[in-house]
Design a protein around this motif. Structure first.
Motif, short mmCIF file in Angstrom:
data_model
loop_
_atom_site.label_atom_id
_atom_site.label_comp_id
_atom_site.label_asym_id
_atom_site.label_seq_id
_atom_site.Cartn_x
_atom_site.Cartn_y
_atom_site.Cartn_z
N ALA A 892 0.70 -1.50 0.31
CA ALA A 892 0.14 0.02 0.28
C ALA A 892 0.68 1.26 0.06
O ALA A 892 0.37 2.42 -1.09
CB ALA A 892 -0.57 -0.11 1.48
N ASP A 893 2.21 0.88 0.37
CA ASP A 893 2.96 2.44 0.90
C ASP A 893 4.47 2.22 0.25
O ASP A 893 4.89 3.27 -0.31
CB ASP A 893 2.84 2.49 2.08
CG ASP A 893 2.44 3.20 2.76
OD1 ASP A 893 0.70 3.29 2.84
OD2 ASP A 893 2.05 2.22 4.11
N ALA A 894 3.99 1.18 -0.97
CA ALA A 894 4.90 1.41 -1.46
C ALA A 894 5.28 2.16 -2.94
O ALA A 894 3.96 2.43 -3.40
CB ALA A 894 5.23 -0.47 -2.20
N PRO A 895 6.69 2.45 -3.93
CA PRO A 895 5.75 3.72 -4.93
C PRO A 895 5.33 3.12 -5.98
O PRO A 895 4.80 3.92 -6.95
CB PRO A 895 7.58 4.32 -5.05
CG PRO A 895 8.51 3.29 -4.46
CD PRO A 895 7.94 2.08 -2.88
N CYS A 896 5.74 1.70 -5.85
CA CYS A 896 5.30 1.38 -7.41
C CYS A 896 4.92 -0.15 -7.27
O CYS A 896 5.72 -0.90 -5.98
CB CYS A 896 5.50 1.97 -8.35
SG CYS A 896 7.46 1.32 -8.54
N GLY A 897 4.48 -1.34 -7.84
CA GLY A 897 4.30 -2.40 -7.78
C GLY A 897 5.53 -2.96 -8.36
O GLY A 897 5.93 -2.42 -9.28
N LEU A 898 6.04 -4.46 -8.48
CA LEU A 898 7.89 -4.18 -9.46
C LEU A 898 7.02 -6.10 -9.56
O LEU A 898 6.14 -6.69 -8.99
CB LEU A 898 8.74 -4.60 -8.60
CG LEU A 898 9.65 -5.28 -9.57
CD1 LEU A 898 10.37 -5.12 -10.16
CD2 LEU A 898 10.50 -5.78 -7.79
N ARG A 899 6.71 -6.31 -11.14
CA ARG A 899 6.60 -7.37 -11.57
C ARG A 899 7.54 -7.55 -12.41
O ARG A 899 8.13 -7.84 -12.93
CB ARG A 899 4.88 -7.40 -12.78
CG ARG A 899 5.16 -8.38 -13.66
CD ARG A 899 4.51 -8.45 -14.79
NE ARG A 899 3.79 -9.39 -15.11
CZ ARG A 899 2.75 -10.06 -15.30
NH1 ARG A 899 1.41 -9.67 -14.84
NH2 ARG A 899 2.31 -11.07 -16.13
N ILE A 900 7.93 -9.28 -11.96
CA ILE A 900 9.18 -10.01 -12.77
C ILE A 900 8.68 -11.22 -13.34
O ILE A 900 7.39 -11.79 -13.12
CB ILE A 900 9.78 -10.82 -11.23
CG1 ILE A 900 10.16 -9.89 -10.06
CG2 ILE A 900 10.75 -11.67 -11.26
CD1 ILE A 900 10.46 -10.38 -8.82
N GLU A 901 9.06 -11.50 -14.27
CA GLU A 901 9.10 -12.61 -15.23
C GLU A 901 10.12 -13.13 -15.47
O GLU A 901 10.62 -13.22 -15.69
CB GLU A 901 8.04 -12.02 -17.26
CG GLU A 901 7.26 -10.61 -16.12
CD GLU A 901 6.57 -10.13 -18.01
OE1 GLU A 901 7.40 -10.27 -18.49
OE2 GLU A 901 6.01 -9.65 -17.74
N GLY A 902 9.51 -14.84 -15.55
CA GLY A 902 10.78 -15.48 -16.30
C GLY A 902 10.53 -16.00 -17.60
O GLY A 902 9.28 -15.69 -18.49
N GLU A 903 11.87 -16.69 -18.30
CA GLU A 903 11.70 -16.99 -19.52
C GLU A 903 12.33 -18.23 -19.12
O GLU A 903 13.33 -18.55 -20.02
CB GLU A 903 12.30 -15.77 -20.56
CG GLU A 903 11.52 -14.36 -20.67
CD GLU A 903 12.63 -13.69 -21.39
OE1 GLU A 903 13.45 -13.57 -22.43
OE2 GLU A 903 11.48 -12.75 -21.53
#
Length: 979
Positions: A892-903
């Motif tokens: 909730a207080d994070a500056p943004c979300g972080l998405r990590i994808e694998g290949e």
């Protein structure tokens, strides 16, 4: 020397007891029973001889008495110390003697005898007292007894008074009997099972033996009951009325008892003086053509070893706890239990009869500590101990002989070999020829009907299944004995040590059992962690183990080796065991539109199950339904047809089919809808994403950074410092994990020792080069431990595509790795503490490791960071989620979300402490949350294995250093986390 022992006190002599009644079957009747459980008076003395006998008569007892509940262990109520040892005795090996410092508990109860009580013939019964006791009633001595986990009865009639009575019991912590009770457990003295006063009416039955067989060829049952007094048997449901004891009758159309269908018939044994309820199960157990059979069918025992333990009460279990144990076993596809290493509370066997478990009932004998004296003085081969050995076997067999669930008698555990086991075997075969015997530690197996081992690796089990095993030295020179051993069925009586994170290879063991009929299963060690609930000074709860109470010597954490945590919460290992023990194997083939169903039940068809399917696109439901399954008999196979699946023309992601076998109706052990088995099959792979245009500009250097799009790298180290509004540290190469109990292993079988010796916990990194070239940032690093030329050279290639930052990482081992394995291989990054939630698509919902991942299924899952942790009693590597296609971290207080994808995939752990913090902690309360979130993104992990007491990971699950490449994609999300 024999004359010396006549001078020994009763608690240190070779006699199993004095003035006890003959052992008998456990039963209830309509005769009176007075439960003497409750609050007693208690006094603890330091020695066996230092306390006065001033508490026996009607006058008030002497000083020093306080209140104590019975049943209980006095050391769990503030009187002395619980002590845990695995092998070592907690006193000098000086048989049959015990130290002068022998804590002795005096127990006293005042009770009122009901006015209508028939005193003549009354019996005082103790279900379990640890380890030796002496009893008085109204000042009159009734007798003494040893054998902690077995009942003892005394004639009480002549000592009983109308109205008020005083019962006095002196219990000694140590006795000669303690030499037979070295059973890898807490030493817990006290009256820990119920005490009762029983009426024994004139004309009553003192003992009886129910023989209820089943002929699978004819479907007929046979029944006869032996008793020591005239009586008649009634089983109204079968039309049996007034069958005299000693006579046999044959009954057509009987439904047999088995662990899969535990059919019991209510009966009555009627004597002139009392009526005794019976619960009769018709079944026949035999070794036929080298296989253990029940009702004519070979068995596969999917078992666990079960000590009695409660995190607050020790072995003083109540009925609700015992029932919960059996229900949990049934719900996790367990069909057998070994009562390690002593007979359980008799009510537990009642539950096994009722709900259905095959039972190996084990005698209260283990002398394992003599191994530290090279077996010198071992009671197993000393004829002076034979009466005590035989007494324990008799009391177990006589108490439990009428339980249909008991299919194997075990002579004991880990006591080497000797003439006294011959005496046990001979007596038991004479008394009860209808059950086979087991004993593992005499490798001649002359007294056992099973070839049996502990902790054999999977390849060895497979060799045994093919009858290619190495000949034991004990039979090598005796062709007749060796031929007999080779003819025996094989049981892995202990395997897969469930200590901490693990065990591994459960599915591999299952495949070995199923592939080789001679291998009739095994018993995982063990059911529950033996931890005791404790609190820190500030009130935080944790579970104590050996040494936490100041106990010396102690076995440390080795008692924390169960499938349940001490509070009976299931561990990930239990979920894995449920999957490995599935009694139905499902294999889905969407292309052929069929599901192959293999029934692994030994005696039951699949009419009690429904088969359902669901279809999901990247975790979103597309459809569901029910399969029409054909009849599948026990150990049979069939194919069910799949309907036309509603697969969209263009899926959003991977499309997966899940097929489940669930209970069609309520069973006594679980409600309708309970999942018994499942499988998954991928219907469609991920649609390749259209790659956004690559970053068209060039990375820019500043004094401190290399900038590419909205990412900033440290110009000196090449470490990513910022991605959009997110400031972070990493990723950095990481190969370390906090060793699991199985990593720590036993003795030389320790991966963790190898890792520490090799310095894998103290790797240091040197940046070789940071280059900004074209549209890429290239980093080269050299990582290795001090003092060696062993290293990992990593080549980091960063590219930007639209809003995403892509990392292609190549890792090359350098120098002499000398057969070492890596704990893990991946990268670690540090995020702000505001991140507290994770959403992922991959295996879940629980943790998964290379050789412990059968219970994880592909799906869309969410969890808080706290929920990702597995609170093992001893902190260690945990919480790894495997084969993630992507994961999103938000707060909730994070500056943004972080998405990590694998290949294509990666593994994830996220926690608020480092691997070093985990490694240093002795209890979860030692872990202090840091002001950061530590995220590991793994290419691979080393397997778990079972090396805490057994083999390490199989070869295919060992993480050997080799050139490796893997790719991760990072992108930021709006603060709410939506992609």
């Amino acid at each position: 020397m024999a004359w010396r022992h006549k001078l020994l006190p009763y608690y240190a002599d070779f006699a199993p007891g004095t003035r006890r009644r003959r052992p008998r079957a456990a039963f209830t009747s309509d005769a009176g029973r007075l439960d003497l459980s409750g609050t007693w008076l208690f006094r603890l003395s330091d020695t066996a001889t230092g306390a006065p006998l001033n508490f026996l008569g009607p006058e008030p007892p002497g000083e020093g008495f306080t209140e104590l509940p019975v049943p209980s262990h006095w050391v769990l109520h503030g009187h002395g110390t619980p002590r845990y040892t695995n092998t070592a005795y907690p006193f000098p090996i000086d048989p049959p003697h015990v130290p002068d410092a022998n804590p002795t508990g005096d127990h006293r109860l005042d009770f009122e005898l009901p006015a209508d009580w028939r005193r003549a013939g009354s019996v005082l019964r103790f279900e379990g007292v640890d380890s030796c006791f002496r009893v008085w009633l109204n000042g009159r001595e009734l007798g003494t007894s040893k054998g902690s986990r077995l009942p003892a009865e005394f004639a009480a009639g002549p000592a009983l008074h109308p109205g008020r009575n005083v019962l006095a019991v002196r219990v000694h912590r140590w006795s000669s009997g303690s030499y037979l009770e070295d059973q890898d457990m807490w030493w817990l003295p006290g009256i820990f099972r119920e005490v009762s006063l029983l009426e024994r009416p004139a004309g009553g039955v003192a003992d009886f033996f129910v023989h209820a067989g089943y002929d699978h060829a004819t479907g007929r049952g046979t029944l006869h009951v032996d008793a020591d007094a005239p009586a008649h048997v009634h089983v109204p449901e079968l039309g049996i009325e007034g069958l005299p004891v000693g006579e046999e009758t044959s009954i057509g159309g009987v439904e047999p008892w088995s662990a899969e269908l535990p059919r019991l018939y209510d009966g009555l044994l009627e004597a002139p003086g009392e009526r005794i309820p019976l619960r009769i199960g018709f079944r026949t157990v035999a070794i036929t053509d080298g296989l253990l059979t029940a009702n004519g069918r070979p068995l596969l025992l999917r078992g666990v070893n079960r000590h009695e333990h409660d995190c607050d009460r020790g072995r003083a279990l109540d009925l609700a706890t015992m029932r919960e144990d059996v229900l949990q076993m049934k719900r996790h596809n367990i069909n057998a239990v070994r009562t390690a290493h002593y007979p359980p509370h008799p009510a537990f066997l009642d539950l096994c009869d009722e709900l259905g478990l095959w039972v190996v009932d084990e005698c209260d004998i283990e002398t394992h500590g003599f191994i530290l004296a090279d077996w010198r003085g071992n009671p197993a081969d000393d004829p002076r101990w034979e009466p005590m050995f035989l007494d324990r076997m008799r009391r177990m067999v006589e108490r439990d002989k009428n339980h249909p669930s008991v299919v194997i008698w075990s002579l004991g555990n880990e006591s080497h070999h000797g003439s006294n086991f011959a005496a046990l075997g001979d007596w038991t075969r004479t008394r009860d020829p209808d059950r086979p015997l087991h004993y593992e530690r005499d490798r001649s197996y002359r007294h056992s009907d099973f070839y049996s081992l502990m902790y054999a690796p999977v390849p060895e089990v497979e060799r045994i299944g093919r009858r290619e095993e190495v000949v034991p030295p004990e039979t090598a020179d005796d062709p007749e004995l060796e031929a007999r051993r080779r003819s025996l069925p094989f049981l892995l009586i202990e395997y897969a040590h469930a200590m901490g994170n693990g065990p591994g290879s459960l599915a591999a063991y299952r495949r070995a059992f199923e592939a080789h009929p001679r291998c009739q299963g095994g018993f995982v060690w063990e059911w529950i962690d033996h931890g005791f609930r404790r609190r820190t000074a500030d009130g935080r709860e944790y579970f104590g183990y050996g040494g936490d109470f100041g106990d010396q010597p102690h076995g440390g954490t080795f008692c924390i080796d169960g499938l349940l945590f001490p509070d009976r919460a299931p561990s990930p290992g239990l979920a894995e065991l449920k999957k490995a023990y599935e009694p139905v194997t499902l294999t889905a083939d969407p292309a052929a539109r069929e599901v192959h169903i293999a029934n692994r039940h030994d005696l039951r068809d699949l009419a009690h199950l429904r088969f359902t399917w669901t279809l999901e696109d990247a975790g979103t439901a597309l459809g569901s339904g029910e399969l029409k399954a054909p009849d599948v008999p026990a150990r049979g196979e069939a194919v069910a047809e799949l309907p036309e699946l509603p697969v969209p023309a263009r899926a959003a992601g991977e499309v997966w089919l899940t097929v489940r076998a669930v209970l069609a109706a309520d069973e006594p052990w679980a409600p309708a809808g309970h999942e018994v088995a499942w499988t998954q099959a991928r219907v469609r792979a991920r649609t390749a994403r259209t790659k956004p245009a690559a970053f068209s500009g060039r990375p820019r250097r500043t004094d401190h950074d290399v900038l590419m799009e909205d990412a900033a790298f440290d110009a000196r180290t090449g470490v990513l410092r910022r991605l959009g509004p997110l400031e972070l540290d990493g990723p950095r190469l990481d190969i370390w994990r906090a060793p699991t109990d199985n990593d720590r292993g036993m003795g030389p079988n320790s991966a963790a020792k190898d890792w520490h010796r090799a310095g894998l916990d103290r790797m240091e990194t040197r940046t070789v080069a940071v280059r900004a070239t074209g549209a890429r940032v290239l980093v080269e690093t050299h990582t290795g431990p001090a003092g060696t030329d062993r290293a990992l050279r990593a080549h980091w290639k960063w590219t930007a595509t639209g809003s995403a930052l892509r990392l292609a990482l190549r890792v090359v081992p350098e120098g002499p790795w000398d057969g070492l394995c890596l704990p893990r291989l991946g990268v670690r990054l540090t995020l702000p503490a505001a991140y507290d939630a994770v959403r992922w698509y991959g295996l879940g919902p629980g943790e998964a490791y290379p050789d412990s991942r059968e219970a994880a299924r592909v799906g869309l899952f969410t969890a808080t960071v706290a929920e990702l942790q597995t609170p093992y009693v001893v902190p260690q590597e945990n919480g790894h989620r495997a084969e993630l296609r992507w994961a999103e971290l938000t707060g909730a207080d994070a500056p943004c979300g972080l998405r990590i994808e694998g290949e294509p995939h990666f593994g994830l752990t996220a926690r608020r402490w480092t691997s070093a913090d985990l490694d240093a902690a002795r209890h979860p309360t030692d872990l202090v949350e840091r002001d950061a979130l530590y995220v590991n993104l793994d290419h691979a992990q080393h397997g778990l294995g079972s090396a805490s007491c057994g083999p390490g990971p199989l070869a295919e699950h060992r993480l050997t250093p080799a050139e490796s490449t893997f790719t991760l994609v990072f992108r930021t999300l709006p603060s709410g986390g939506a992609p």
